[in-house]
Motif scaffolding. Structure first.
Motif, PDB file in Angstrom:
ATOM      1  N   UNK A  96       0.793  -1.222   0.000  1.00 15.31           N
ATOM      2  CA  UNK A  96       0.000   0.000   0.000  1.00 15.31           C
ATOM      3  C   UNK A  96       0.828   1.277   0.000  1.00 15.31           C
ATOM      4  N   UNK A  97       2.130   1.175   0.269  1.00 15.96           N
ATOM      5  CA  UNK A  97       2.960   2.384   0.339  1.00 15.96           C
ATOM      6  C   UNK A  97       4.115   2.316  -0.659  1.00 15.96           C
ATOM      7  N   UNK A  98       4.941   1.294  -0.524  1.00 16.85           N
ATOM      8  CA  UNK A  98       6.151   1.225  -1.339  1.00 16.85           C
ATOM      9  C   UNK A  98       5.816   1.006  -2.814  1.00 16.85           C
ATOM     10  N   UNK A  99       4.928   0.068  -3.098  1.00 21.49           N
ATOM     11  CA  UNK A  99       4.603  -0.240  -4.491  1.00 21.49           C
ATOM     12  C   UNK A  99       3.954   0.932  -5.224  1.00 21.49           C
ATOM     13  N   UNK A 100       2.940   1.621  -4.656  1.00 20.36           N
ATOM     14  CA  UNK A 100       2.396   2.794  -5.363  1.00 20.36           C
ATOM     15  C   UNK A 100       3.421   3.894  -5.582  1.00 20.36           C
ATOM     16  N   UNK A 101       4.302   4.130  -4.601  1.00 16.19           N
ATOM     17  CA  UNK A 101       5.320   5.163  -4.781  1.00 16.19           C
ATOM     18  C   UNK A 101       6.313   4.772  -5.867  1.00 16.19           C
ATOM     19  N   UNK A 102       6.687   3.500  -5.925  1.00 18.23           N
ATOM     20  CA  UNK A 102       7.635   3.057  -6.950  1.00 18.23           C
ATOM     21  C   UNK A 102       7.020   3.156  -8.345  1.00 18.23           C
ATOM     22  N   UNK A 103       5.761   2.755  -8.480  1.00 18.26           N
ATOM     23  CA  UNK A 103       5.101   2.844  -9.783  1.00 18.26           C
ATOM     24  C   UNK A 103       4.944   4.297 -10.214  1.00 18.26           C
ATOM     25  N   UNK A 104       4.569   5.174  -9.283  1.00 17.43           N
ATOM     26  CA  UNK A 104       4.407   6.587  -9.622  1.00 17.43           C
ATOM     27  C   UNK A 104       5.734   7.213 -10.030  1.00 17.43           C
ATOM     28  N   UNK A 105       6.801   6.866  -9.336  1.00 17.68           N
ATOM     29  CA  UNK A 105       8.118   7.417  -9.685  1.00 17.68           C
ATOM     30  C   UNK A 105       8.572   6.936 -11.056  1.00 17.68           C
ATOM     31  N   UNK A 106       8.394   5.642 -11.324  1.00 15.76           N
ATOM     32  CA  UNK A 106       8.795   5.113 -12.632  1.00 15.76           C
ATOM     33  C   UNK A 106       7.945   5.697 -13.753  1.00 15.76           C
ATOM     34  N   UNK A 107       6.650   5.906 -13.505  1.00 11.78           N
ATOM     35  CA  UNK A 107       5.762   6.419 -14.548  1.00 11.78           C
ATOM     36  C   UNK A 107       6.033   7.877 -14.876  1.00 11.78           C
ATOM     37  N   UNK A 108       6.525   8.637 -13.916  1.00 12.69           N
ATOM     38  CA  UNK A 108       6.785  10.055 -14.170  1.00 12.69           C
ATOM     39  C   UNK A 108       8.215  10.335 -14.618  1.00 12.69           C
ATOM     40  N   UNK A 109       9.118   9.401 -14.393  1.00  9.67           N
ATOM     41  CA  UNK A 109      10.517   9.633 -14.746  1.00  9.67           C
ATOM     42  C   UNK A 109      10.953   8.884 -16.001  1.00  9.67           C
ATOM     43  N   UNK A 110      10.384   7.717 -16.246  1.00  9.62           N
ATOM     44  CA  UNK A 110      10.826   6.904 -17.383  1.00  9.62           C
ATOM     45  C   UNK A 110      10.286   7.477 -18.691  1.00  9.62           C
ATOM     46  N   UNK A 111      11.139   7.485 -19.703  1.00  7.91           N
ATOM     47  CA  UNK A 111      10.762   7.892 -21.065  1.00  7.91           C
ATOM     48  C   UNK A 111      11.391   6.896 -22.038  1.00  7.91           C
ATOM     49  N   UNK A 112      10.711   5.790 -22.333  1.00  6.51           N
ATOM     50  CA  UNK A 112      11.323   4.735 -23.160  1.00  6.51           C
ATOM     51  C   UNK A 112      11.814   5.226 -24.514  1.00  6.51           C
ATOM     52  N   UNK A 113      11.009   6.017 -25.216  1.00 11.89           N
ATOM     53  CA  UNK A 113      11.425   6.532 -26.519  1.00 11.89           C
ATOM     54  C   UNK A 113      11.187   8.035 -26.617  1.00 11.89           C
ATOM     55  N   UNK A 114      11.232   8.705 -25.489  1.00 11.89           N
ATOM     56  CA  UNK A 114      10.988  10.135 -25.466  1.00 11.89           C
ATOM     57  C   UNK A 114       9.563  10.505 -25.125  1.00 11.89           C
ATOM     58  N   UNK A 115       8.670   9.522 -25.084  1.00  7.19           N
ATOM     59  CA  UNK A 115       7.278   9.771 -24.742  1.00  7.19           C
ATOM     60  C   UNK A 115       6.988   9.287 -23.330  1.00  7.19           C
ATOM     61  N   UNK A 116       5.803   9.616 -22.864  1.00  6.36           N
ATOM     62  CA  UNK A 116       5.386   9.135 -21.554  1.00  6.36           C
ATOM     63  C   UNK A 116       5.179   7.624 -21.589  1.00  6.36           C
ATOM     64  N   UNK A 117       5.339   6.959 -20.453  1.00  6.73           N
ATOM     65  CA  UNK A 117       5.222   5.486 -20.460  1.00  6.73           C
ATOM     66  C   UNK A 117       3.858   4.989 -20.911  1.00  6.73           C
ATOM     67  N   UNK A 118       2.770   5.698 -20.527  1.00  5.22           N
ATOM     68  CA  UNK A 118       1.447   5.213 -20.922  1.00  5.22           C
ATOM     69  C   UNK A 118       1.244   5.298 -22.433  1.00  5.22           C
ATOM     70  N   UNK A 119       1.778   6.354 -23.052  1.00  6.43           N
ATOM     71  CA  UNK A 119       1.670   6.456 -24.510  1.00  6.43           C
ATOM     72  C   UNK A 119       2.519   5.397 -25.198  1.00  6.43           C
ATOM     73  N   UNK A 120       3.695   5.155 -24.660  1.00  5.40           N
ATOM     74  CA  UNK A 120       4.545   4.113 -25.229  1.00  5.40           C
ATOM     75  C   UNK A 120       3.892   2.744 -25.093  1.00  5.40           C
ATOM     76  N   UNK A 121       3.254   2.466 -23.943  1.00  2.95           N
ATOM     77  CA  UNK A 121       2.605   1.169 -23.737  1.00  2.95           C
ATOM     78  C   UNK A 121       1.426   0.985 -24.685  1.00  2.95           C
ATOM     79  N   UNK A 122       0.625   2.037 -24.885  1.00  2.00           N
ATOM     80  CA  UNK A 122      -0.508   1.930 -25.807  1.00  2.00           C
ATOM     81  C   UNK A 122      -0.036   1.706 -27.241  1.00  2.00           C
ATOM     82  N   UNK A 123       1.014   2.412 -27.647  1.00  2.00           N
ATOM     83  CA  UNK A 123       1.538   2.220 -29.000  1.00  2.00           C
ATOM     84  C   UNK A 123       2.114   0.820 -29.176  1.00  2.00           C
TER      85      UNK A 123
END
Length: 235
Positions: free
Chosen positions: A109-136
């Motif tokens: 309830x604490x560590x996992x949500x914080x880790x996912x939020x940090x990875x989702x806001x910092x990671x840029x696989x191909x210059x785009x946001x992770x959610x856009x990259x995952x949908x593509x």
């Protein structure tokens, strides 16, 4: 840059899409350098809700995930892609629920949500946001490689027989006669010569395909009808 070295710019998203952050709450500054991004809070709350829903053990969550994934796969590809996406979503949700149930509540309830939020806001696989990259990425994997009129086609290779029925509609350029009745005045043309016979009563005309013993005087490419005169085509 000095020394003749160059560096490629992967994306201008960070320049043209400013990120909103929270620096203080009710006049009290947060102990986080640079503030907390709103996207980070959104990802953390969304992950927390998803963890609670998946870890609840309810069968409604895998069913809803399967329906959503199947609809997305059907919209992107065909029925096979929709079925594959629905099966993967249902199985993945069940396995993830079992895995989350084995974790302690602080990590879940604490560590996992914080880790996912940090990875989702910092990671840029191909210059785009992770959610856009995952949908593509998912759309590219689910979409068929060959399409026609918005529908997926089988992969190129040897021909395969199917039980498909094709409906066709004849038009005026066909080489076979079709049942028809035309009332004059007017002119009716035919692609091939036809045998024209006049009825004994009424003076109407009958058109048939010529036979072996049809006289040439009865063959016509065009028949002119008088006002009120009827031409009946009999294959």
């Amino acid at each position: 840059m000095s020394g003749g070295s160059t560096a490629g710019v992967r994306s201008y998203q960070r320049i043209f899409s400013p990120e909103r952050r929270i620096h203080q709450v009710e006049g009290r500054p947060l102990p986080v350098p640079g503030g907390v991004p709103l996207r980070w809070l959104g990802w953390m709350l969304g992950t927390l809700v998803a963890v609670l829903a998946v870890g609840s053990g309810s069968l409604f969550v895998p069913a809803a995930a399967a329906v959503a994934a199947g609809a997305g796969g059907l919209a992107i590809g065909d029925r096979t892609a929709g079925l594959l996406a629905a099966t993967a979503a249902a199985a993945g949700t069940l396995i993830l629920g079992i895995f989350l149930g084995a974790l302690d509540w602080p990590f879940r309830l604490v560590v996992l949500p914080m880790a996912v939020a940090t990875a989702a806001t910092q990671a840029t696989p191909d210059g785009r946001r992770p959610e856009r990259f995952a949908l593509s990425w998912a759309g590219l994997r689910l979409a068929p490689s060959r399409r026609s009129l918005g529908r997926g086609l089988p992969s190129a290779g040897p021909r395969r027989g199917t039980d498909t029925r094709i409906w066709i509609a004849p038009d005026a350029r066909g080489f076979r006669l079709r049942h028809a009745r035309v009332t004059g005045p007017g002119s009716v043309g035919f692609v091939e010569p036809v045998a024209v016979r006049r009825r004994l009563r009424g003076g109407n005309l009958v058109v048939r395909e010529p036979g072996l013993f049809t006289r040439r005087s009865r063959l016509r490419h065009r028949v002119v009808l008088k006002p009120g005169q009827t031409l009946e085509v009999r294959p």
